[in-house]
Write a protein that holds these residues in place. Structure first.
Motif, PDB file in Angstrom:
ATOM      1  N   ASP A 106      -6.761  52.268 -14.447  1.00 14.06           N
ATOM      2  CA  ASP A 106      -6.887  52.400 -15.897  1.00 14.06           C
ATOM      3  C   ASP A 106      -5.923  51.486 -16.652  1.00 14.06           C
ATOM      4  O   ASP A 106      -6.146  51.167 -17.813  1.00 14.06           O
ATOM      5  N   TRP A 107      -4.847  51.067 -15.997  1.00 13.43           N
ATOM      6  CA  TRP A 107      -3.831  50.239 -16.644  1.00 13.43           C
ATOM      7  C   TRP A 107      -4.136  48.743 -16.554  1.00 13.43           C
ATOM      8  O   TRP A 107      -3.373  47.924 -17.069  1.00 13.43           O
ATOM      9  N   ALA A 108      -5.221  48.358 -15.927  1.00 13.47           N
ATOM     10  CA  ALA A 108      -5.552  46.937 -15.759  1.00 13.47           C
ATOM     11  C   ALA A 108      -5.949  46.280 -17.082  1.00 13.47           C
ATOM     12  O   ALA A 108      -5.893  45.059 -17.207  1.00 13.47           O
ATOM     13  N   ASP A 109      -6.319  47.054 -18.067  1.00 13.65           N
ATOM     14  CA  ASP A 109      -6.747  46.544 -19.375  1.00 13.65           C
ATOM     15  C   ASP A 109      -5.558  45.892 -20.091  1.00 13.65           C
ATOM     16  O   ASP A 109      -4.583  46.563 -20.434  1.00 13.65           O
ATOM     17  N   ALA A 110      -5.654  44.591 -20.345  1.00 14.23           N
ATOM     18  CA  ALA A 110      -4.561  43.855 -20.979  1.00 14.23           C
ATOM     19  C   ALA A 110      -4.351  44.248 -22.437  1.00 14.23           C
ATOM     20  O   ALA A 110      -3.308  43.941 -23.007  1.00 14.23           O
ATOM     21  N   SER A 111      -5.320  44.939 -23.053  1.00 12.88           N
ATOM     22  CA  SER A 111      -5.095  45.387 -24.428  1.00 12.88           C
ATOM     23  C   SER A 111      -4.123  46.569 -24.470  1.00 12.88           C
ATOM     24  O   SER A 111      -3.492  46.825 -25.491  1.00 12.88           O
ATOM     25  N   LEU A 112      -3.973  47.274 -23.349  1.00 10.37           N
ATOM     26  CA  LEU A 112      -2.990  48.361 -23.267  1.00 10.37           C
ATOM     27  C   LEU A 112      -1.615  47.815 -22.884  1.00 10.37           C
ATOM     28  O   LEU A 112      -0.625  48.090 -23.552  1.00 10.37           O
ATOM     29  N   VAL A 113      -1.567  47.082 -21.779  1.00  6.49           N
ATOM     30  CA  VAL A 113      -0.328  46.455 -21.301  1.00  6.49           C
ATOM     31  C   VAL A 113      -0.658  44.998 -20.996  1.00  6.49           C
ATOM     32  O   VAL A 113      -1.536  44.723 -20.168  1.00  6.49           O
ATOM     33  N   ALA A 114       0.020  44.082 -21.676  1.00  3.20           N
ATOM     34  CA  ALA A 114      -0.252  42.651 -21.491  1.00  3.20           C
ATOM     35  C   ALA A 114      -0.025  42.242 -20.044  1.00  3.20           C
ATOM     36  O   ALA A 114       0.796  42.834 -19.345  1.00  3.20           O
ATOM     37  N   HIS A 115      -0.758  41.239 -19.608  1.00  2.00           N
ATOM     38  CA  HIS A 115      -0.612  40.756 -18.234  1.00  2.00           C
ATOM     39  C   HIS A 115       0.706  40.009 -18.035  1.00  2.00           C
ATOM     40  O   HIS A 115       1.283  40.052 -16.945  1.00  2.00           O
ATOM     41  N   GLU A 116       1.189  39.319 -19.065  1.00  2.00           N
ATOM     42  CA  GLU A 116       2.423  38.546 -18.925  1.00  2.00           C
ATOM     43  C   GLU A 116       3.639  39.460 -18.993  1.00  2.00           C
ATOM     44  O   GLU A 116       3.764  40.290 -19.896  1.00  2.00           O
ATOM     45  N   VAL A 117       4.530  39.259 -18.044  1.00  2.00           N
ATOM     46  CA  VAL A 117       5.798  39.987 -18.011  1.00  2.00           C
ATOM     47  C   VAL A 117       6.900  38.946 -17.895  1.00  2.00           C
ATOM     48  O   VAL A 117       6.910  38.146 -16.962  1.00  2.00           O
ATOM     49  N   GLN A 118       7.810  38.969 -18.865  1.00  2.00           N
ATOM     50  CA  GLN A 118       8.942  38.056 -18.818  1.00  2.00           C
ATOM     51  C   GLN A 118      10.068  38.726 -18.037  1.00  2.00           C
ATOM     52  O   GLN A 118      10.376  39.899 -18.254  1.00  2.00           O
ATOM     53  N   VAL A 119      10.657  37.975 -17.117  1.00  2.00           N
ATOM     54  CA  VAL A 119      11.778  38.464 -16.318  1.00  2.00           C
ATOM     55  C   VAL A 119      12.990  37.599 -16.660  1.00  2.00           C
ATOM     56  O   VAL A 119      12.910  36.371 -16.595  1.00  2.00           O
ATOM     57  N   ARG A 120      14.084  38.266 -17.058  1.00  2.00           N
ATOM     58  CA  ARG A 120      15.342  37.572 -17.358  1.00  2.00           C
ATOM     59  C   ARG A 120      16.410  38.073 -16.391  1.00  2.00           C
ATOM     60  O   ARG A 120      16.410  39.251 -16.034  1.00  2.00           O
ATOM     61  N   PHE A 121      17.307  37.188 -16.011  1.00  2.00           N
ATOM     62  CA  PHE A 121      18.367  37.602 -15.099  1.00  2.00           C
ATOM     63  C   PHE A 121      19.681  36.935 -15.464  1.00  2.00           C
ATOM     64  O   PHE A 121      19.714  35.840 -16.026  1.00  2.00           O
ATOM     65  N   LYS A 122      20.766  37.651 -15.171  1.00  2.00           N
ATOM     66  CA  LYS A 122      22.131  37.137 -15.278  1.00  2.00           C
ATOM     67  C   LYS A 122      22.879  37.640 -14.060  1.00  2.00           C
ATOM     68  O   LYS A 122      22.938  38.841 -13.820  1.00  2.00           O
ATOM     69  N   PHE A 123      23.404  36.713 -13.285  1.00  2.00           N
ATOM     70  CA  PHE A 123      24.157  37.056 -12.099  1.00  2.00           C
ATOM     71  C   PHE A 123      25.551  36.465 -12.191  1.00  2.00           C
ATOM     72  O   PHE A 123      25.711  35.243 -12.127  1.00  2.00           O
ATOM     73  N   PRO A 124      26.587  37.299 -12.328  1.00  2.00           N
ATOM     74  CA  PRO A 124      27.948  36.779 -12.260  1.00  2.00           C
ATOM     75  C   PRO A 124      28.313  36.535 -10.791  1.00  2.00           C
ATOM     76  O   PRO A 124      28.244  37.444  -9.974  1.00  2.00           O
ATOM     77  N   LEU A 125      28.658  35.299 -10.485  1.00  2.00           N
ATOM     78  CA  LEU A 125      28.913  34.913  -9.101  1.00  2.00           C
ATOM     79  C   LEU A 125      30.385  34.547  -8.923  1.00  2.00           C
ATOM     80  O   LEU A 125      30.962  33.858  -9.754  1.00  2.00           O
ATOM     81  N   SER A 126      30.956  35.012  -7.843  1.00  2.00           N
ATOM     82  CA  SER A 126      32.336  34.644  -7.534  1.00  2.00           C
ATOM     83  C   SER A 126      32.328  33.710  -6.331  1.00  2.00           C
ATOM     84  O   SER A 126      31.440  33.762  -5.488  1.00  2.00           O
ATOM     85  N   GLY A 127      33.332  32.839  -6.289  1.00  2.00           N
ATOM     86  CA  GLY A 127      33.504  31.959  -5.148  1.00  2.00           C
ATOM     87  C   GLY A 127      32.726  30.662  -5.217  1.00  2.00           C
ATOM     88  O   GLY A 127      32.743  29.887  -4.260  1.00  2.00           O
ATOM     89  N   LEU A 128      32.033  30.367  -6.339  1.00  2.56           N
ATOM     90  CA  LEU A 128      31.304  29.106  -6.436  1.00  2.56           C
ATOM     91  C   LEU A 128      32.277  27.959  -6.704  1.00  2.56           C
ATOM     92  O   LEU A 128      33.285  28.124  -7.402  1.00  2.56           O
ATOM     93  N   ALA A 129      31.954  26.801  -6.177  1.00  2.00           N
ATOM     94  CA  ALA A 129      32.739  25.602  -6.430  1.00  2.00           C
ATOM     95  C   ALA A 129      32.570  25.205  -7.905  1.00  2.00           C
ATOM     96  O   ALA A 129      31.549  25.517  -8.521  1.00  2.00           O
ATOM     97  N   PRO A 130      33.548  24.514  -8.469  1.00  2.00           N
ATOM     98  CA  PRO A 130      33.422  24.060  -9.864  1.00  2.00           C
ATOM     99  C   PRO A 130      32.224  23.128 -10.031  1.00  2.00           C
ATOM    100  O   PRO A 130      31.821  22.448  -9.091  1.00  2.00           O
ATOM    101  N   LEU A 131      31.706  23.103 -11.250  1.00  2.00           N
ATOM    102  CA  LEU A 131      30.560  22.226 -11.554  1.00  2.00           C
ATOM    103  C   LEU A 131      30.982  20.776 -11.577  1.00  2.00           C
ATOM    104  O   LEU A 131      32.038  20.406 -11.867  1.00  2.00           O
TER     105      LEU A 131
END
Length: 186
Positions: A161-186
């Motif tokens: 029943d949820w396949a209808d894009a008028s209820l829930v759009a097909h596109e989903v934006q995913v955002r991420f932020k990862f704080p990383l330790s131990g990386l070499a300087p840029l």
């Protein structure tokens, strides 16, 4: 090889950026935004980990990156909706507890910007995925952040029943932020 040459080689290896201990520091996030009847709805995954992190910004082609996201940790703010997300029509997190991304190639695409191409496994399917991310040094931590878009219909998320894009759009934006330790300087 004489002893001094061996000592010098081992010292260089131990001081190389790749030899540093790299890890995900506290404070990261994985957020997803979909639209329900045209209204943006934001959720997040509370549990994720970098299974493998070996990254030198000066040698991105040698990177080894692997991420797992625990699907039952999806949160939209209400227990009823979160229980719905665990069902087979959505994430089916009993049968498929994790989503996994394994980078196969990483390359620089600009100053402090990189592109990781690999395979995303989600809900029993594996497909190619390319993700662009930016690095921002913040003291001893380097923040890696970016976003990409998935089509939920490609992964059979929100079926029936949820396949209808008028209820829930097909596109989903995913955002991420990862704080990383131990990386070499840029």
């Amino acid at each position: 090889m004489n002893l001094s040459a061996l000592t010098l080689s081992l010292g260089a290896l131990l001081l190389s950026p790749i030899a540093l201990s790299q890890s995900l520091a506290p404070g990261g996030e994985v957020v997803f935004v979909s639209k329900q009847m045209g209204v943006p709805v934001e959720g997040r995954f509370k549990s994720f980990k970098l299974d493998r992190l070996q990254f030198d910004p000066k040698r991105p082609e040698a990177a080894q990156l692997s991420l797992s996201i625990q699907l039952k940790s999806a949160s939209l703010g209400t227990p009823e909706v979160e229980a719905e997300l665990a069902k087979p029509e959505w994430f089916d997190s009993t049968k498929h507890p994790d989503a996994q991304f394994l980078a196969q190639t990483v390359r620089a695409v600009g100053p402090a910007r990189f592109e990781a191409s690999g395979r995303l496994s989600l809900k029993g399917q594996t497909r190619p995925l390319t993700v662009v991310f930016q690095l921002q040094p913040q003291g001893p931590i380097t923040l890696a952040g970016g976003q990409f878009t998935l089509l939920r219909s490609d992964w059979k998320i929100g079926s029936g029943d949820w396949a209808d894009a008028s209820l829930v759009a097909h596109e989903v934006q995913v955002r991420f932020k990862f704080p990383l330790s131990g990386l070499a300087p840029l």
